[in-house]
Write an enzyme that holds these catalytic residues in place. Structure first.
Site, PDB file in Angstrom:
ATOM      1  N   GLY A 226       0.841  -1.005  -0.011  1.00  0.00           N
ATOM      2  CA  GLY A 226       0.073  -0.032   0.075  1.00  0.00           C
ATOM      3  C   GLY A 226       0.846   1.256   0.032  1.00  0.00           C
TER       4      GLY A 226
ATOM      5  N   ASN B 252       3.827   2.335   2.464  1.00  0.00           N
ATOM      6  CA  ASN B 252       3.309   2.326   4.120  1.00  0.00           C
ATOM      7  C   ASN B 252       4.293   1.456   4.831  1.00  0.00           C
ATOM      8  OD1 ASN B 252       1.906   2.472   6.229  1.00  0.00           O
ATOM      9  ND2 ASN B 252       0.132   1.839   5.657  1.00  0.00           N
TER      10      ASN B 252
ATOM     11  N   HIS C 174      24.610 -33.290  19.458  1.00  0.00           N
ATOM     12  CA  HIS C 174      25.977 -33.602  18.881  1.00  0.00           C
ATOM     13  C   HIS C 174      25.966 -34.095  17.442  1.00  0.00           C
ATOM     14  CE1 HIS C 174      23.892 -36.951  21.530  1.00  0.00           C
ATOM     15  NE2 HIS C 174      24.038 -37.620  20.388  1.00  0.00           N
TER      16      HIS C 174
END
Length: 297
Positions: free
Chosen positions: A30, A55, A204
């Site tokens: 937007g 925006n 591990h």
């Protein structure tokens, strides 16, 4: 989103104000239409946006924004849309547009890695836990309360380790790694440029590079997360089930919460594993891995 601090301070000092950022492709956002630094209107995402001022989603308003929200009708989605309220308010009062100097959109899992790289570089190391003799810490390393770094661990900062973690012995943690609380990193494990969430265990003989690991995950011994293509091209991954280009040359696994891998699991670059997946020993995981998908050997 990850804005710069000076712009946030400017936003807070301007009274009614919205934040914006100049973007190359405004069709993804937007956008604001302004006049002399003042908001005229907000236009939702479209194929022909009227500006490249996206925006940025940070606002500073008084109580008048709530009056505007109460005045607008429900949208077709049955919601009160903030953009409708902004357009109404822009016709009633002056709203400043503050352009951000920096803005990072954190909408995809691997954006967390980019945010880590920015935020951790300014970290000042602080040791609140225990470091055994024989452990090596280089650069800025932070260790939370109740955590221990065992002998033989080699850690290159910037690295952030949370509370009640058990690190080592004889592991290698490389820069821009963020480890949350109650995480176990065990013997012969290498972690590089990754984010590991609460309560996960990498016991591990494993490698985790350029990856995001969710909460409560458990790595079987020998689990290896590959993070680089042989041809060096950017790695494809998935967002909402759609295959997309991550734009990253190195990207490991995006692992959901409570995933368990079997021993000697191999994970391809860019793989997304949905929450709750439980793998088999010697599995090969790639692309988008769902909970119902059987692991392949």
């Amino acid at each position: 989103m990850l804005p710069d601090e000076p712009s946030l301070l400017a936003l807070a000092s301007r009274g009614p104000a919205v934040s914006a950022i100049q973007v190359a492709d405004p069709r993804r956002y937007g956008v604001f239409v302004g006049d002399g630094g003042r908001l005229k209107s907000v236009v939702e995402k479209s194929e022909s946006p009227p500006s490249n001022l996206a925006n940025a989603g940070i606002y500073h308003f008084g109580t008048s924004i709530f009056d505007a929200l109460r005045a607008i009708p429900l949208s077709e989605r049955g919601e009160y849309e903030l953009t409708d309220a902004l357009n109404l308010l822009a016709g009633r009062e002056s709203i400043a547009i503050v352009e951000l100097s920096r803005w990072m959109e954190i909408g995809r899992p691997w954006d967390i890695l980019a945010a880590n790289e920015i935020l951790l570089k300014d970290q000042v190391g602080q040791i609140l836990g225990k470091v055994e003799s024989g452990a090596t810490l280089k650069g800025d390393v932070s260790l939370g309360r109740g955590s221990i770094i065992r002998s033989g661990a080699y850690i290159e900062g910037p690295v952030l380790i949370g509370e009640d973690c058990d690190i080592g012995p004889n592991c290698f943690i490389r820069p821009t790694t963020c480890i949350a609380d109650r995480v176990r990193i065990g013997n012969a494990v290498e972690v590089k440029n990754s984010a590991i969430m609460n309560d996960s265990k990498i016991g591990h003989l494993s490698y985790v590079g350029d990856s995001v690991i969710g909460e409560g995950c458990n790595f079987g011994a020998g689990t290896v997360c590959s993070n680089l293509r042989h041809d060096g091209k950017s790695i494809k991954s998935y967002v909402k089930g759609e295959r997309v280009d991550s734009g990253r040359r190195k990207l490991g696994v995006m692992m959901g919460d409570h995933v368990m891998t079997g021993i000697n699991t191999s994970i391809y670059p860019g793989t997304v594993i949905e929450p709750g997946f439980q793998g088999l020993p010697a599995a090969v995981l790639k692309k988008l891995v769902s909970v119902s998908q059987p692991a392949k050997k």
